[in-house]
Design an enzyme around this catalytic site. Structure first.
Site, PDB file in Angstrom:
ATOM      1  N   ALA A  15      45.748  27.772  59.123  1.00 60.41           N
ATOM      2  CA  ALA A  15      45.077  28.254  59.837  1.00 60.41           C
ATOM      3  C   ALA A  15      44.689  29.722  59.803  1.00 60.41           C
ATOM      4  O   ALA A  15      44.709  30.664  60.664  1.00 60.41           O
ATOM      5  CB  ALA A  15      45.151  28.058  61.294  1.00 60.41           C
ATOM      6  N   ARG A  39      52.127  27.506  63.264  1.00 52.00           N
ATOM      7  CA  ARG A  39      52.838  28.208  64.517  1.00 52.00           C
ATOM      8  C   ARG A  39      52.181  27.518  65.584  1.00 52.00           C
ATOM      9  O   ARG A  39      51.024  27.512  65.734  1.00 52.00           O
ATOM     10  CB  ARG A  39      52.916  29.616  64.681  1.00 52.00           C
ATOM     11  N   GLY A 142      32.828  30.161  46.054  1.00 53.60           N
ATOM     12  CA  GLY A 142      31.457  30.715  46.076  1.00 53.60           C
ATOM     13  C   GLY A 142      31.557  32.250  46.841  1.00 53.60           C
ATOM     14  O   GLY A 142      32.784  32.659  46.927  1.00 53.60           O
ATOM     15  N   LYS A 197      38.001  36.096  39.207  1.00 53.75           N
ATOM     16  CA  LYS A 197      37.320  37.071  40.153  1.00 53.75           C
ATOM     17  C   LYS A 197      38.010  38.022  40.889  1.00 53.75           C
ATOM     18  O   LYS A 197      37.695  39.195  40.956  1.00 53.75           O
ATOM     19  CB  LYS A 197      36.034  36.350  41.120  1.00 53.75           C
ATOM     20  N   ASP A 250      30.231  35.083  43.415  1.00 53.94           N
ATOM     21  CA  ASP A 250      31.596  35.125  44.033  1.00 53.94           C
ATOM     22  C   ASP A 250      32.333  36.415  43.385  1.00 53.94           C
ATOM     23  O   ASP A 250      32.878  37.325  44.250  1.00 53.94           O
ATOM     24  CB  ASP A 250      32.631  34.221  43.699  1.00 53.94           C
ATOM     25  N   THR A 254      33.413  39.822  45.615  1.00 54.37           N
ATOM     26  CA  THR A 254      34.518  40.087  45.840  1.00 54.37           C
ATOM     27  C   THR A 254      34.964  41.468  45.293  1.00 54.37           C
ATOM     28  O   THR A 254      35.834  42.312  45.836  1.00 54.37           O
ATOM     29  CB  THR A 254      35.459  38.923  45.261  1.00 54.37           C
ATOM     30  N   ARG A 261      40.136  41.043  50.136  1.00 54.40           N
ATOM     31  CA  ARG A 261      41.500  41.682  49.982  1.00 54.40           C
ATOM     32  C   ARG A 261      41.843  42.243  48.748  1.00 54.40           C
ATOM     33  O   ARG A 261      42.679  43.196  48.636  1.00 54.40           O
ATOM     34  CB  ARG A 261      42.322  40.347  50.418  1.00 54.40           C
ATOM     35  N   ASN A 262      41.321  41.638  47.591  1.00 50.81           N
ATOM     36  CA  ASN A 262      41.625  42.180  46.412  1.00 50.81           C
ATOM     37  C   ASN A 262      41.367  43.500  45.996  1.00 50.81           C
ATOM     38  O   ASN A 262      41.625  44.240  45.536  1.00 50.81           O
ATOM     39  CB  ASN A 262      41.266  41.049  45.462  1.00 50.81           C
ATOM     40  N   VAL A 286      47.321  37.841  51.515  1.00 49.31           N
ATOM     41  CA  VAL A 286      47.661  37.389  50.158  1.00 49.31           C
ATOM     42  C   VAL A 286      46.485  37.991  49.311  1.00 49.31           C
ATOM     43  O   VAL A 286      45.322  37.754  49.609  1.00 49.31           O
ATOM     44  CB  VAL A 286      48.077  36.149  49.799  1.00 49.31           C
ATOM     45  N   GLU A 288      45.461  37.392  46.184  1.00 47.71           N
ATOM     46  CA  GLU A 288      45.746  36.326  45.213  1.00 47.71           C
ATOM     47  C   GLU A 288      45.456  36.875  43.562  1.00 47.71           C
ATOM     48  O   GLU A 288      46.373  36.558  42.816  1.00 47.71           O
ATOM     49  CB  GLU A 288      44.710  35.190  45.210  1.00 47.71           C
TER      50      GLU A 288
END
Length: 338
Positions: A15, A39, A142, A197, A250, A254, A261-262, A286, A288
């Site tokens: 989740a 949780r 994607g 990516k 993608d 990204t 995030r990256n 994270v 990745e």
């Protein structure tokens, strides 16, 4: 889920932001969806308030979407099971869930990475741990930034499976007015594009943190696509896959979006933060590419494929190379034809 009929009951395990968002997409498409949360308080809030503010703040979730922290309950009768956990924890998590998996359920990976210890793609990890044939495993990939999709901004994606009928069934299960899936059978290309990516987004983030502009970004994206395609070709992927949604689409999203995030993690490194400082600033979510850069680098070396951007990202993240000398290393490489 067999044939080309859409799944009637789908379970999403995880989740987080993408797991919650994809569960919303499935529910909006008319599927009967159960979302498993680690949780109990997260599951309770989804059920009572139809919100998951820790991961998709401000997003109203469908009332039809049910959540539970009980994996047995979540997977009972599922025709498709969606695995929405980080790539480097997929094996451990799936090993615990394996006895609960319905025998013929389509197993869908949302993770993008290459496993560090084995250099396996996520579909290979799923098939091995779940002890199912590869044609029972699908991936979704994607230009899918979770918060934009949760806000129902139009996007497209790729549903890949070597069993075309399973891909079509999953396509039907997640098609909405804002989320348009296309099918593909090139699992190798789709997964390598998704893993690589993240590494290129780290590089683009570092460049942004150093104050570089669009010429630098465009150069990194283009050359990043070139080295990803080289690796894909060496592993038997269809080269045109890398020009599609899971490849170029993608990659651009990204590498350029502040929602990535990256990209954000790389920008912090480019501004001089340490790996630990950047990790703390992302609230534990994270990036990745930080781990995948090492496994992709090793996979490329194993197949004799040159990936200079991946090499520099690995060295910045894990060998104390600074972003400035890293950029100089790329620019100082031997001149050659494109």
């Amino acid at each position: 889920m067999t044939g080309a009929e859409p799944a009637r009951k789908v379970t999403v395990l995880g989740a987080g932001s993408w797991g919650t968002t994809f569960a919303k997409v499935l529910a909006d498409a008319g599927s009967d969806v159960t979302l498993w949360a680690r949780r109990a308080e997260v599951a309770e809030r989804i059920n009572t308030e139809h919100q998951n503010p820790g991961y998709v703040p401000g997003v109203a979730l469908p009332e039809s979407l049910r959540a539970t922290d009980d994996a047995v309950e979540a997977m009972h009768g599922a025709e498709a099971v969606v695995l929405a956990v980080p790539s480097q924890t997929l094996r451990e998590n799936l090993a615990g869930w394996q006895p609960l998996l319905p025998p013929d359920a389509t197993l869908v990976s949302l993770a993008k990475g290459v496993e560090l210890s084995t250099l396996k793609r996520m579909s290979e990890v799923v098939a091995e741990v779940a002890d199912v044939p590869m044609d029972q495993v699908a991936v979704v990939s994607g230009p899918n930034l979770a918060m934009e999709i949760a806000g129902e901004q139009p996007t497209a994606t790729v549903v890949a499976c070597t069993d075309h009928d399973r891909a079509v069934a999953l396509q039907a299960a997640c098609s909405t007015g804002y989320f348009r899936p296309y099918t593909n059978t090139d699992l190798v290309g789709i997964e390598l594009a998704g893993a690589c990516k993240n590494v290129m987004a780290l590089a683009c983030g570092m460049a942004a943190g150093l104050g570089y502009g669009q010429n630098t970004m465009s150069s990194l994206i283009t050359r990043g696509l070139a080295e990803t395609t080289r690796l894909g070709a060496a592993l038997g992927a269809e080269p045109m896959t890398f020009a599609g949604l899971a490849g170029l689409g993608d990659l651009v999203a990204t590498c350029t979006s502040p929602l990535s995030r990256n990209r954000t993690f790389g920008e912090r490194l480019g501004r001089g933060e340490t790996l630990a400082q950047a990790q703390d600033a992302t609230n534990g979510q994270v990036a990745e590419g930080v781990k995948s850069c090492s496994s992709i680098r090793e996979l490329a070396a194993h197949h004799g494929v040159e990936m200079p951007i991946t090499e520099v990202v690995h060295r910045v993240c894990h060998e104390d190379l600074g972003p400035v000398p890293g950029a100089a290393q790329l620019l100082g490489r031997e001149r050659k034809s494109e």
